[in-house]
Design a protein around this motif. Structure first.
Motif, PDB file in Angstrom:
ATOM      1  N   SER A 292       0.865  -1.173   0.000  1.00 23.05           N
ATOM      2  CA  SER A 292       0.000   0.000   0.000  1.00 23.05           C
ATOM      3  C   SER A 292       0.906   1.228   0.000  1.00 23.05           C
ATOM      4  O   SER A 292       2.123   1.101   0.172  1.00 23.05           O
TER       5      SER A 292
ATOM      6  N   GLY B 178      -4.280   4.720   2.547  1.00 21.37           N
ATOM      7  CA  GLY B 178      -3.239   3.746   2.222  1.00 21.37           C
ATOM      8  C   GLY B 178      -2.880   2.847   3.380  1.00 21.37           C
ATOM      9  O   GLY B 178      -1.748   2.376   3.462  1.00 21.37           O
TER      10      GLY B 178
ATOM     11  N   THR C  36      -8.259   1.515   3.559  1.00 21.53           N
ATOM     12  CA  THR C  36      -7.971   1.351   2.134  1.00 21.53           C
ATOM     13  C   THR C  36      -7.461  -0.067   1.939  1.00 21.53           C
ATOM     14  O   THR C  36      -6.571  -0.481   2.661  1.00 21.53           O
TER      15      THR C  36
ATOM     16  N   ASP D   4      -5.273  -3.118   0.707  1.00 20.91           N
ATOM     17  CA  ASP D   4      -3.925  -3.258   0.172  1.00 20.91           C
ATOM     18  C   ASP D   4      -3.995  -3.609  -1.311  1.00 20.91           C
ATOM     19  O   ASP D   4      -5.016  -4.105  -1.793  1.00 20.91           O
TER      20      ASP D   4
ATOM     21  N   TYR E 221      -4.740   6.279  -5.917  1.00 23.55           N
ATOM     22  CA  TYR E 221      -5.125   7.065  -4.743  1.00 23.55           C
ATOM     23  C   TYR E 221      -5.539   8.451  -5.241  1.00 23.55           C
ATOM     24  O   TYR E 221      -4.777   9.112  -5.956  1.00 23.55           O
TER      25      TYR E 221
END
Ligand SMILES: [Cu+2]
Length: 512
Positions: free
Chosen positions: A114, A128, A133, A135, A144
Protein backbone atom coordinates in the motif's frame (compact mmCIF):
# COMPACT_ATOMS: atom_id res chain seq x y z
CA UNK A 1 -20.43 4.05 11.25
CA UNK A 2 -20.48 0.28 11.27
CA UNK A 3 -17.29 -1.34 12.35
CA UNK A 4 -15.31 -3.20 9.79
CA UNK A 5 -13.45 -6.24 11.10
CA UNK A 6 -9.77 -5.63 11.55
CA UNK A 7 -7.47 -7.28 9.09
CA UNK A 8 -4.71 -9.54 10.26
CA UNK A 9 -1.85 -8.20 12.30
CA UNK A 10 1.06 -6.62 10.45
CA UNK A 11 2.81 -9.20 8.35
CA UNK A 12 4.80 -11.69 10.31
CA UNK A 13 7.34 -13.77 8.48
CA UNK A 14 4.70 -16.46 8.07
CA UNK A 15 2.25 -13.91 6.71
CA UNK A 16 4.95 -12.53 4.47
CA UNK A 17 5.67 -15.92 2.93
CA UNK A 18 2.00 -16.73 2.55
CA UNK A 19 1.39 -13.41 0.85
CA UNK A 20 4.30 -14.09 -1.47
CA UNK A 21 2.86 -17.45 -2.43
CA UNK A 22 -0.52 -15.86 -3.09
CA UNK A 23 1.14 -13.25 -5.31
CA UNK A 24 2.96 -15.90 -7.30
CA UNK A 25 -0.29 -17.81 -7.79
CA UNK A 26 -2.05 -14.73 -9.12
CA UNK A 27 0.71 -13.96 -11.57
CA UNK A 28 0.95 -17.58 -12.68
CA UNK A 29 -2.77 -17.60 -13.46
CA UNK A 30 -2.34 -14.48 -15.54
CA UNK A 31 -5.20 -12.87 -13.70
CA UNK A 32 -3.76 -9.95 -11.80
CA UNK A 33 -6.56 -8.11 -10.09
CA UNK A 34 -6.99 -4.40 -9.94
CA UNK A 35 -7.92 -3.12 -6.52
CA UNK A 36 -11.32 -1.54 -6.59
CA UNK A 37 -12.20 1.61 -4.68
CA UNK A 38 -13.34 0.77 -1.20
CA UNK A 39 -17.00 0.46 -0.58
CA UNK A 40 -19.14 -0.25 2.43
CA UNK A 41 -18.21 1.08 5.84
CA UNK A 42 -14.99 2.78 4.74
CA UNK A 43 -16.56 4.95 2.01
CA UNK A 44 -19.30 6.54 4.04
CA UNK A 45 -21.33 9.62 3.32
CA UNK A 46 -19.36 11.29 6.11
CA UNK A 47 -16.09 10.72 4.23
CA UNK A 48 -17.61 12.01 1.01
CA UNK A 49 -19.02 15.06 2.79
CA UNK A 50 -15.65 15.66 4.44
CA UNK A 51 -13.95 15.68 1.07
CA UNK A 52 -16.46 18.18 -0.31
CA UNK A 53 -15.66 20.47 2.63
CA UNK A 54 -11.92 20.53 1.85
CA UNK A 55 -10.60 23.33 -0.34
CA UNK A 56 -10.48 22.44 -4.04
CA UNK A 57 -8.54 24.28 -6.75
CA UNK A 58 -9.95 22.25 -9.64
CA UNK A 59 -6.42 21.38 -10.71
CA UNK A 60 -5.31 17.73 -10.86
CA UNK A 61 -1.78 16.57 -10.18
CA UNK A 62 -1.00 13.05 -11.38
CA UNK A 63 1.88 10.74 -10.59
CA UNK A 64 2.82 7.17 -11.34
CA UNK A 65 4.63 4.96 -8.86
CA UNK A 66 5.83 1.41 -9.30
CA UNK A 67 6.77 -0.49 -6.17
CA UNK A 68 9.27 -3.14 -7.15
CA UNK A 69 12.68 -4.65 -6.62
CA UNK A 70 15.60 -2.50 -7.73
CA UNK A 71 19.36 -2.19 -7.69
CA UNK A 72 20.19 1.14 -6.10
CA UNK A 73 23.58 2.84 -5.90
CA UNK A 74 24.16 4.20 -2.42
CA UNK A 75 27.38 5.87 -3.61
CA UNK A 76 29.78 3.12 -4.66
CA UNK A 77 27.84 0.58 -2.60
CA UNK A 78 25.10 -1.19 -4.52
CA UNK A 79 22.08 -2.71 -2.86
CA UNK A 80 19.46 -5.03 -4.31
CA UNK A 81 16.33 -3.93 -2.52
CA UNK A 82 12.80 -2.55 -2.97
CA UNK A 83 12.07 0.97 -4.16
CA UNK A 84 9.50 3.16 -5.87
CA UNK A 85 10.39 3.69 -9.54
CA UNK A 86 13.81 2.13 -8.79
CA UNK A 87 14.86 5.36 -7.03
CA UNK A 88 15.97 6.01 -3.46
CA UNK A 89 14.18 8.07 -2.24
CA UNK A 90 11.30 7.64 -4.66
CA UNK A 91 10.24 10.58 -6.85
CA UNK A 92 8.97 13.75 -5.19
CA UNK A 93 5.23 14.31 -5.35
CA UNK A 94 4.33 17.99 -5.08
CA UNK A 95 0.98 19.78 -5.24
CA UNK A 96 -0.81 22.81 -3.88
CA UNK A 97 -3.34 22.81 -1.08
CA UNK A 98 -6.67 21.78 -2.61
CA UNK A 99 -5.27 20.19 -5.76
CA UNK A 100 -6.74 16.83 -6.63
CA UNK A 101 -3.85 14.42 -6.34
CA UNK A 102 -4.14 11.20 -8.36
CA UNK A 103 -1.32 8.74 -7.81
CA UNK A 104 -1.46 5.36 -9.50
CA UNK A 105 0.61 2.79 -7.66
CA UNK A 106 1.56 -0.38 -9.52
CA UNK A 107 2.48 -3.22 -7.20
CA UNK A 108 5.31 -5.18 -8.82
CA UNK A 109 6.22 -6.78 -5.48
CA UNK A 110 5.52 -10.41 -4.62
CA UNK A 111 3.33 -9.44 -1.67
CA UNK A 112 0.43 -7.04 -1.03
CA UNK A 113 1.47 -3.45 -0.49
CA UNK A 114 0.00 0.00 0.00
CA UNK A 115 1.10 3.62 -0.12
CA UNK A 116 0.30 5.65 2.98
CA UNK A 117 0.39 9.47 2.83
CA UNK A 118 2.04 10.14 6.16
CA UNK A 119 0.78 13.26 7.92
CA UNK A 120 -1.80 14.35 5.36
CA UNK A 121 -5.32 14.90 6.78
CA UNK A 122 -6.83 13.22 3.73
CA UNK A 123 -10.03 11.26 3.23
CA UNK A 124 -9.93 8.02 5.19
CA UNK A 125 -10.55 5.66 2.27
CA UNK A 126 -7.38 6.96 0.52
CA UNK A 127 -5.09 6.76 3.57
CA UNK A 128 -3.24 3.75 2.22
CA UNK A 129 -3.61 1.71 5.39
CA UNK A 130 -5.94 -1.27 5.74
CA UNK A 131 -8.73 -1.63 6.66
CA UNK A 132 -9.67 1.90 5.51
CA UNK A 133 -7.97 1.35 2.13
CA UNK A 134 -7.50 -2.17 0.77
CA UNK A 135 -3.93 -3.26 0.17
CA UNK A 136 -2.87 -3.62 -3.46
CA UNK A 137 -2.44 -7.22 -4.57
CA UNK A 138 0.76 -8.26 -6.36
CA UNK A 139 0.50 -7.39 -10.04
CA UNK A 140 -2.40 -5.02 -9.44
CA UNK A 141 -2.59 -1.25 -9.27
CA UNK A 142 -4.62 1.29 -7.38
CA UNK A 143 -5.11 5.01 -7.92
CA UNK A 144 -5.13 7.07 -4.74
CA UNK A 145 -7.25 10.21 -5.26
CA UNK A 146 -7.22 12.79 -2.53
CA UNK A 147 -6.56 16.42 -1.68
CA UNK A 148 -4.63 17.95 1.18
CA UNK A 149 -6.29 20.69 3.24
CA UNK A 150 -2.98 21.87 4.72
CA UNK A 151 0.42 22.69 3.28
CA UNK A 152 3.52 21.03 4.63
CA UNK A 153 6.34 18.53 4.48
CA UNK A 154 4.98 14.99 4.28
CA UNK A 155 6.13 11.65 2.94
CA UNK A 156 4.74 8.39 1.65
CA UNK A 157 5.55 4.76 2.40
CA UNK A 158 3.79 1.37 2.52
CA UNK A 159 1.71 0.44 5.53
CA UNK A 160 2.38 -3.26 5.11
CA UNK A 161 5.16 -5.23 6.80
CA UNK A 162 8.65 -3.72 6.68
CA UNK A 163 8.40 -2.15 3.20
CA UNK A 164 9.63 1.26 4.34
CA UNK A 165 12.81 -0.28 5.76
CA UNK A 166 13.51 -1.91 2.37
CA UNK A 167 13.55 1.55 0.73
CA UNK A 168 9.94 2.19 -0.31
CA UNK A 169 9.57 5.88 0.55
CA UNK A 170 9.35 9.29 -1.11
CA UNK A 171 8.86 12.93 -0.12
CA UNK A 172 5.48 14.65 -0.55
CA UNK A 173 5.34 18.44 -0.43
CA UNK A 174 2.09 20.39 -0.29
CA UNK A 175 2.58 24.07 -1.07
CA UNK A 176 0.49 27.00 0.03
CA UNK A 177 0.33 29.29 -3.01
CA UNK A 178 -0.50 32.18 -0.69
CA UNK A 179 2.68 31.76 1.30
CA UNK A 180 5.07 34.64 0.72
CA UNK A 181 8.58 33.71 -0.43
CA UNK A 182 10.41 33.49 2.83
CA UNK A 183 13.35 31.62 1.34
CA UNK A 184 15.51 31.56 -1.80
CA UNK A 185 16.21 27.86 -2.17
CA UNK A 186 14.76 24.60 -0.90
CA UNK A 187 16.55 21.43 0.12
CA UNK A 188 14.58 18.25 0.84
CA UNK A 189 16.56 15.92 3.08
CA UNK A 190 15.42 12.35 3.73
CA UNK A 191 17.27 10.48 6.48
CA UNK A 192 17.39 6.70 6.71
CA UNK A 193 19.07 3.76 8.42
CA UNK A 194 20.13 1.17 5.87
CA UNK A 195 20.72 -2.56 5.80
CA UNK A 196 18.68 -3.98 2.91
CA UNK A 197 20.91 -5.59 0.28
CA UNK A 198 24.12 -4.85 2.20
CA UNK A 199 23.55 -6.68 5.51
CA UNK A 200 20.83 -8.73 7.15
CA UNK A 201 17.47 -8.02 5.56
CA UNK A 202 14.92 -6.04 7.58
CA UNK A 203 12.85 -9.24 7.81
CA UNK A 204 15.84 -11.18 9.19
CA UNK A 205 16.47 -8.45 11.73
CA UNK A 206 12.83 -8.45 12.79
CA UNK A 207 12.78 -12.24 13.04
CA UNK A 208 15.93 -12.13 15.16
CA UNK A 209 14.45 -9.51 17.48
CA UNK A 210 11.18 -11.36 17.70
CA UNK A 211 12.47 -14.88 18.22
CA UNK A 212 15.37 -14.20 20.51
CA UNK A 213 14.79 -10.82 22.07
CA UNK A 214 17.97 -9.70 23.80
CA UNK A 215 19.10 -13.31 23.69
CA UNK A 216 19.45 -12.93 19.95
CA UNK A 217 22.43 -10.63 20.22
CA UNK A 218 24.93 -13.44 20.22
CA UNK A 219 23.39 -15.30 17.34
CA UNK A 220 22.97 -12.13 15.31
CA UNK A 221 26.66 -11.37 15.74
CA UNK A 222 27.49 -14.95 14.84
CA UNK A 223 25.24 -14.73 11.82
CA UNK A 224 27.21 -11.69 10.76
CA UNK A 225 30.39 -13.70 10.77
CA UNK A 226 28.83 -16.29 8.50
CA UNK A 227 26.86 -13.87 6.40
CA UNK A 228 27.39 -13.03 2.76
CA UNK A 229 29.39 -9.93 3.66
CA UNK A 230 31.82 -12.07 5.63
CA UNK A 231 32.59 -9.29 8.09
CA UNK A 232 30.95 -8.94 11.44
CA UNK A 233 31.66 -5.24 11.46
CA UNK A 234 29.51 -4.64 8.42
CA UNK A 235 26.52 -6.59 9.69
CA UNK A 236 23.76 -5.01 11.65
CA UNK A 237 23.23 -6.32 15.13
CA UNK A 238 21.17 -5.65 18.16
CA UNK A 239 24.08 -5.26 20.54
CA UNK A 240 25.90 -2.06 21.22
CA UNK A 241 23.19 0.53 20.67
CA UNK A 242 24.04 3.22 23.18
CA UNK A 243 21.92 5.40 25.38
CA UNK A 244 20.74 8.89 24.50
CA UNK A 245 20.11 11.67 27.00
CA UNK A 246 17.61 13.21 24.59
CA UNK A 247 15.68 9.94 24.28
CA UNK A 248 15.86 9.07 27.97
CA UNK A 249 17.61 5.71 27.65
CA UNK A 250 18.40 3.16 24.94
CA UNK A 251 18.40 4.94 21.62
CA UNK A 252 17.32 1.99 19.50
CA UNK A 253 17.29 -1.75 18.94
CA UNK A 254 19.49 -2.15 15.86
CA UNK A 255 22.86 -0.92 14.59
CA UNK A 256 22.84 -0.45 10.83
CA UNK A 257 25.68 -0.77 8.31
CA UNK A 258 24.89 2.68 6.86
CA UNK A 259 22.98 5.86 7.55
CA UNK A 260 21.84 7.76 4.47
CA UNK A 261 20.90 11.25 3.38
CA UNK A 262 18.83 11.11 0.21
CA UNK A 263 19.99 7.57 -0.50
CA UNK A 264 23.75 8.28 -0.22
CA UNK A 265 26.34 7.00 2.25
CA UNK A 266 28.60 9.59 3.99
CA UNK A 267 31.66 8.77 1.87
CA UNK A 268 29.69 9.62 -1.29
CA UNK A 269 27.55 12.42 0.09
CA UNK A 270 25.33 14.43 -2.23
CA UNK A 271 25.98 18.17 -2.58
CA UNK A 272 23.40 20.93 -2.49
CA UNK A 273 24.59 24.10 -4.21
CA UNK A 274 23.50 27.59 -3.19
CA UNK A 275 24.90 31.10 -3.11
CA UNK A 276 26.37 32.69 0.02
CA UNK A 277 23.73 34.69 1.85
CA UNK A 278 20.82 32.83 0.34
CA UNK A 279 18.13 31.69 2.74
CA UNK A 280 17.73 27.95 2.34
CA UNK A 281 14.63 26.13 3.58
CA UNK A 282 15.62 22.61 4.59
CA UNK A 283 12.77 20.11 4.85
CA UNK A 284 14.05 17.23 6.96
CA UNK A 285 12.22 13.89 6.94
CA UNK A 286 13.23 10.93 9.11
CA UNK A 287 12.33 7.82 7.07
CA UNK A 288 14.35 5.43 9.26
CA UNK A 289 13.00 2.28 10.94
CA UNK A 290 14.88 2.36 14.25
CA UNK A 291 17.04 5.51 14.31
CA UNK A 292 16.50 8.95 15.78
CA UNK A 293 18.76 11.54 14.19
CA UNK A 294 20.31 14.66 15.69
CA UNK A 295 20.53 17.01 12.73
CA UNK A 296 22.88 19.99 12.30
CA UNK A 297 24.48 22.05 9.55
CA UNK A 298 28.12 22.82 10.32
CA UNK A 299 28.87 26.50 10.77
CA UNK A 300 25.20 27.51 10.88
CA UNK A 301 22.45 28.08 13.36
CA UNK A 302 19.00 27.17 12.04
CA UNK A 303 15.58 28.67 12.55
CA UNK A 304 12.91 26.03 13.00
CA UNK A 305 9.72 27.13 11.20
CA UNK A 306 7.56 23.97 11.02
CA UNK A 307 7.06 20.67 12.85
CA UNK A 308 5.35 17.89 10.89
CA UNK A 309 4.17 20.46 8.34
CA UNK A 310 2.61 22.95 10.75
CA UNK A 311 4.11 26.36 11.60
CA UNK A 312 5.78 27.04 14.93
CA UNK A 313 6.90 30.34 16.39
CA UNK A 314 10.27 30.64 14.60
CA UNK A 315 12.94 29.45 17.02
CA UNK A 316 16.71 29.43 16.56
CA UNK A 317 18.63 26.29 17.53
CA UNK A 318 21.93 24.61 16.67
CA UNK A 319 20.45 21.16 16.02
CA UNK A 320 17.12 19.32 16.05
CA UNK A 321 16.17 15.81 17.15
CA UNK A 322 13.95 13.76 14.82
CA UNK A 323 12.34 10.44 15.66
CA UNK A 324 11.15 8.11 12.93
CA UNK A 325 8.28 9.65 10.96
CA UNK A 326 8.94 13.20 12.20
CA UNK A 327 9.63 16.19 9.95
CA UNK A 328 11.15 19.57 10.77
CA UNK A 329 11.48 22.53 8.42
CA UNK A 330 14.32 24.91 9.16
CA UNK A 331 15.71 28.00 7.45
CA UNK A 332 19.43 28.77 7.34
CA UNK A 333 21.33 31.68 5.83
CA UNK A 334 24.03 30.00 3.78
CA UNK A 335 27.62 30.86 4.66
CA UNK A 336 30.53 31.03 2.23
CA UNK A 337 32.22 27.66 1.82
CA UNK A 338 31.48 23.94 1.96
CA UNK A 339 29.51 22.83 5.02
CA UNK A 340 28.64 19.27 6.07
CA UNK A 341 25.00 18.67 6.91
CA UNK A 342 25.30 15.94 9.51
CA UNK A 343 22.57 13.70 10.93
CA UNK A 344 24.05 11.86 13.87
CA UNK A 345 22.42 8.45 14.49
CA UNK A 346 21.46 8.91 18.13
CA UNK A 347 23.22 6.38 20.36
CA UNK A 348 24.75 4.57 17.40
CA UNK A 349 28.11 6.33 16.92
CA UNK A 350 27.63 6.91 13.21
CA UNK A 351 26.47 9.70 10.93
CA UNK A 352 24.56 10.36 7.76
CA UNK A 353 25.60 13.37 5.77
CA UNK A 354 25.34 15.65 2.78
CA UNK A 355 27.13 18.87 1.83
CA UNK A 356 26.00 22.46 1.40
CA UNK A 357 28.32 24.11 -1.09
CA UNK A 358 28.44 27.83 -1.84
CA UNK A 359 32.13 27.98 -2.81
CA UNK A 360 34.98 25.80 -4.07
CA UNK A 361 36.42 23.21 -1.75
CA UNK A 362 35.61 19.83 -0.29
CA UNK A 363 34.92 20.41 3.40
CA UNK A 364 35.93 18.16 6.30
CA UNK A 365 36.07 14.34 6.18
CA UNK A 366 33.17 11.89 6.10
CA UNK A 367 33.09 11.25 9.86
CA UNK A 368 33.25 14.94 10.87
CA UNK A 369 30.88 15.85 13.70
CA UNK A 370 30.20 19.58 13.83
CA UNK A 371 30.14 21.22 17.29
CA UNK A 372 26.55 22.34 16.64
CA UNK A 373 25.44 18.75 17.42
CA UNK A 374 26.26 19.26 21.09
CA UNK A 375 25.01 22.82 21.50
CA UNK A 376 21.33 23.81 21.73
CA UNK A 377 19.31 20.85 20.40
CA UNK A 378 15.65 21.53 19.66
CA UNK A 379 13.23 18.83 20.80
CA UNK A 380 9.43 18.76 20.92
CA UNK A 381 9.51 20.78 24.17
CA UNK A 382 11.39 23.62 22.50
CA UNK A 383 8.64 24.66 20.10
CA UNK A 384 5.19 26.24 20.18
CA UNK A 385 2.61 26.24 17.41
CA UNK A 386 1.87 29.65 15.94
CA UNK A 387 -1.38 31.10 17.38
CA UNK A 388 -3.40 30.56 14.19
CA UNK A 389 -2.86 26.79 14.25
CA UNK A 390 -3.24 26.23 18.00
CA UNK A 391 -6.21 24.08 18.98
CA UNK A 392 -8.77 25.31 21.53
CA UNK A 393 -8.41 24.29 25.17
CA UNK A 394 -11.78 22.48 25.16
CA UNK A 395 -11.81 18.75 25.96
CA UNK A 396 -14.91 16.55 25.58
CA UNK A 397 -13.20 13.22 25.84
CA UNK A 398 -10.09 11.63 27.32
CA UNK A 399 -8.35 8.90 25.36
CA UNK A 400 -5.52 6.79 26.74
CA UNK A 401 -2.76 4.84 25.05
CA UNK A 402 -0.53 2.93 27.43
CA UNK A 403 2.70 1.84 25.77
CA UNK A 404 4.31 -1.34 26.99
CA UNK A 405 6.63 -4.16 26.02
CA UNK A 406 10.29 -4.92 26.17
CA UNK A 407 13.33 -6.28 24.40
CA UNK A 408 13.23 -9.69 26.09
CA UNK A 409 9.92 -10.79 24.56
CA UNK A 410 9.83 -8.11 21.87
CA UNK A 411 6.12 -7.79 22.69
CA UNK A 412 5.36 -4.11 22.00
CA UNK A 413 1.73 -3.25 22.72
CA UNK A 414 -0.82 -0.48 23.17
CA UNK A 415 -3.18 -0.77 26.14
CA UNK A 416 -1.83 -4.23 26.90
CA UNK A 417 -2.74 -5.74 23.55
CA UNK A 418 -0.95 -6.34 20.24
CA UNK A 419 -2.73 -5.10 17.13
CA UNK A 420 -4.47 -8.37 16.25
CA UNK A 421 -6.24 -8.25 19.62
CA UNK A 422 -6.62 -4.48 19.90
CA UNK A 423 -9.58 -2.62 21.33
CA UNK A 424 -9.90 0.56 19.25
CA UNK A 425 -10.08 4.01 20.77
CA UNK A 426 -13.34 5.67 19.77
CA UNK A 427 -14.42 9.24 19.15
CA UNK A 428 -17.51 11.00 17.80
CA UNK A 429 -17.23 13.50 14.98
CA UNK A 430 -16.86 17.03 16.33
CA UNK A 431 -15.44 16.00 19.68
CA UNK A 432 -12.31 17.56 21.07
CA UNK A 433 -10.21 14.84 22.64
CA UNK A 434 -7.16 14.77 24.85
CA UNK A 435 -5.08 11.72 24.04
CA UNK A 436 -2.55 10.72 26.69
CA UNK A 437 0.37 8.47 25.84
CA UNK A 438 1.71 6.79 28.98
CA UNK A 439 4.96 4.99 28.29
CA UNK A 440 5.34 2.08 30.70
CA UNK A 441 8.36 0.67 28.86
CA UNK A 442 12.08 1.37 29.06
CA UNK A 443 12.24 2.34 25.38
CA UNK A 444 11.19 5.55 23.64
CA UNK A 445 8.44 5.39 21.00
CA UNK A 446 7.63 7.88 18.18
CA UNK A 447 3.83 7.72 18.27
CA UNK A 448 2.00 8.54 15.03
CA UNK A 449 -1.69 9.16 14.37
CA UNK A 450 -3.08 9.06 10.85
CA UNK A 451 -5.45 11.65 9.39
CA UNK A 452 -5.00 14.28 12.11
CA UNK A 453 -2.41 16.68 13.39
CA UNK A 454 -2.58 16.96 17.16
CA UNK A 455 -1.28 19.65 19.43
CA UNK A 456 1.28 18.58 21.98
CA UNK A 457 0.64 19.88 25.49
CA UNK A 458 3.87 20.66 27.30
CA UNK A 459 4.54 19.34 30.80
CA UNK A 460 3.63 22.74 32.28
CA UNK A 461 0.29 22.71 30.43
CA UNK A 462 1.30 25.32 27.87
CA UNK A 463 0.73 24.74 24.14
CA UNK A 464 3.44 22.88 22.26
CA UNK A 465 3.81 22.30 18.53
CA UNK A 466 1.29 20.73 16.14
CA UNK A 467 2.51 17.27 15.17
CA UNK A 468 1.37 13.92 13.86
CA UNK A 469 4.32 12.01 15.32
CA UNK A 470 5.61 12.65 18.83
CA UNK A 471 8.48 11.13 20.78
CA UNK A 472 7.37 9.58 24.09
CA UNK A 473 10.37 8.83 26.28
CA UNK A 474 10.68 5.84 28.66
CA UNK A 475 8.20 6.12 31.55
CA UNK A 476 7.10 9.54 30.24
CA UNK A 477 3.50 10.71 29.83
CA UNK A 478 2.71 12.99 26.90
CA UNK A 479 -0.74 14.51 26.34
CA UNK A 480 -1.92 15.79 22.97
CA UNK A 481 -5.14 17.45 21.87
CA UNK A 482 -6.98 16.59 18.69
CA UNK A 483 -10.18 17.65 16.98
CA UNK A 484 -12.25 14.80 15.55
CA UNK A 485 -12.93 16.38 12.16
CA UNK A 486 -11.94 13.60 9.76
CA UNK A 487 -14.24 10.57 10.03
CA UNK A 488 -12.99 7.06 9.48
CA UNK A 489 -10.80 4.38 10.96
CA UNK A 490 -7.33 5.75 11.64
CA UNK A 491 -4.16 3.93 12.60
CA UNK A 492 -2.39 4.95 15.79
CA UNK A 493 1.01 3.31 16.15
CA UNK A 494 4.65 3.45 17.04
CA UNK A 495 6.73 4.48 14.02
CA UNK A 496 9.60 2.20 14.98
CA UNK A 497 9.19 -0.26 12.09
CA UNK A 498 9.96 -3.29 14.24
CA UNK A 499 7.79 -2.23 17.18
CA UNK A 500 4.91 -1.64 14.78
CA UNK A 501 5.40 -4.98 13.06
CA UNK A 502 5.43 -6.65 16.48
CA UNK A 503 1.96 -5.20 17.07
CA UNK A 504 2.40 -1.74 18.63
CA UNK A 505 -0.62 -0.35 16.82
CA UNK A 506 -4.29 0.33 17.39
CA UNK A 507 -6.97 2.42 15.69
CA UNK A 508 -8.92 5.56 16.43
CA UNK A 509 -12.44 4.86 15.16
CA UNK A 510 -15.21 7.37 14.59
CA UNK A 511 -18.41 5.96 16.00
CA UNK A 512 -20.66 8.88 15.18
CU1 LIG B 1 8.00 1.85 19.68
Amino acid sequence: MRRQPLVAAPLTRRGFLAAGALGAALVACGRPTTATPPSGPSATAAITAGEAARPHTGKTVTAQLTAGSADVDLGGVRAHTLAYNAQLPGPLIRANVGDDIAVTVENDLDHPSSTHWHGIALRNDMDGAAPATPDIAPGANFTYRFSSPYPGTYWAHPHTGLGTDYGLYLPVIIDDPAEPGRYDAEWIVMLDDWTSGVGSSPQEIFDGLRSKGMGGMGSMTGMGGMGPMGGMGSMPGMGGVGASDLLGGDAGDVNYPYYLVNGRIPAAASTFTAKPGQRVRIRIINAAADTAFRFALAGHRMTVTHTDGFPVVPTEVDAVLLGMGERYDVVVTAGDGVFPLVASAEGKNAVARALLSTAAGSGPGADYRPPELSRLVGTVDTFTATPEVQLPARTDLDLHARLSGGMMQYDWMINGRPYDQTVPLTVDRGQHATLTFANASMMWHPMHLHGHTFQVIKADGSPGPRKDTVIVKPMQTVAVKLVADNPGIWMLHCHNGYHMDAGMMTTLDYTG
